[in-house]
Design a protein around this motif. Sequence first.
Motif, PDB file in Angstrom:
ATOM      1  N   GLY A 172     -10.564  -1.955  -5.696  1.00 46.58           N
ATOM      2  CA  GLY A 172      -9.915  -0.662  -5.825  1.00 46.58           C
ATOM      3  C   GLY A 172     -10.909   0.463  -6.028  1.00 46.58           C
ATOM      4  N   SER A 207      -4.258  -1.084  -6.779  1.00 44.47           N
ATOM      5  CA  SER A 207      -3.943  -2.164  -5.844  1.00 44.47           C
ATOM      6  C   SER A 207      -2.974  -1.703  -4.763  1.00 44.47           C
ATOM      7  CB  SER A 207      -3.352  -3.366  -6.589  1.00 44.47           C
ATOM      8  OG  SER A 207      -2.065  -3.080  -7.098  1.00 44.47           O
ATOM      9  N   GLU A 247      -1.237   4.547  -0.684  1.00 42.86           N
ATOM     10  CA  GLU A 247      -2.440   4.714   0.139  1.00 42.86           C
ATOM     11  C   GLU A 247      -2.748   6.195   0.348  1.00 42.86           C
ATOM     12  OE1 GLU A 247      -5.672   3.141   1.726  1.00 42.86           O
ATOM     13  OE2 GLU A 247      -3.995   1.773   1.370  1.00 42.86           O
ATOM     14  N   GLY A 267      -3.308   1.186  -3.343  1.00 43.29           N
ATOM     15  CA  GLY A 267      -4.059   2.071  -2.454  1.00 43.29           C
ATOM     16  C   GLY A 267      -4.468   3.403  -3.023  1.00 43.29           C
ATOM     17  N   PRO A 292       0.810  -1.226   0.000  1.00 42.65           N
ATOM     18  CA  PRO A 292       0.000   0.000   0.000  1.00 42.65           C
ATOM     19  C   PRO A 292       0.845   1.280   0.000  1.00 42.65           C
ATOM     20  CG  PRO A 292      -0.003  -0.973   2.183  1.00 42.65           C
ATOM     21  CD  PRO A 292       0.718  -1.947   1.286  1.00 42.65           C
TER      22      PRO A 292
END
Length: 259
Positions: free
Chosen positions: A60, A33, A10, A35, A7
């Motif tokens: 997602g 994928s 993110e 984040g 992540p």
Amino acid sequence: MTNQTFPVLEGKVAIVTGAAMGMGEATAKLFASAGAKVVVADFNDELGQKVTEEIKANGGEASFVHVDVSNEAEVEAMVKFAVDTYGELNVAVNNAARAPDQAPIADFDANVWDGIMAVDVKGVALGLKYQIRQMQAQGKGGSIINISSVSGFRPQPYTAAYNSAKHAVLGLTKTAAVEVGTEGIRVNAVAPGAVDTPMLRDALERFNFDPEAYAQQLSTLGRFAQADEIAQGSMWLASDASSYVHGTCLQIDGGYINR
């Protein structure tokens, strides 16, 4: 081929142009994928929506926006869409491009030249213009990745427009980098080698090249890259892991340029 994702993006909002297929599709899916909230930007509405739905189906977050990157009003609207949808813009990948031309310089087609320059050069310049403006307004920095090519370092014959365009992408990247680095906006490029995408397969068919033999010529690894392998490089440049990487070009070419 294993595609490990952590992540690392993110909370970031990312635009990927030319995201309906090939490297752009792989990049959009990988970013999601990792984040990111991804704006899938392309002129192909059907394929762009398909990529968006596939990202959502895999957990997602993504939204599609139609854009012709050679049209300034549409590029401006693309950035506005990202901000209206997700609140800000942190990352942009200027990936949209046209297929290479096929003629010696003495016979080049001016219309083909103009079409490639409009997308591959003007499209990147317009992307930079509005992406940088938004990141400057936010005052939080950001990361922009422009997709060049090994042809920006080592030109192929009979592709004068494409070679010139990919050289220009490097020039745009360096210019933007020296202008906005002090504002925390990092600008870098990626130079892929031969990547197994629909665009490459179409070009090989048009040029009547044997894929296996051509792969041996274009990589010391003896194979084409997969789109995910290029996307991994863009993800690293988009992430905070590359926080001191600025104004450079990451060559992902299987050793082609230095062979």
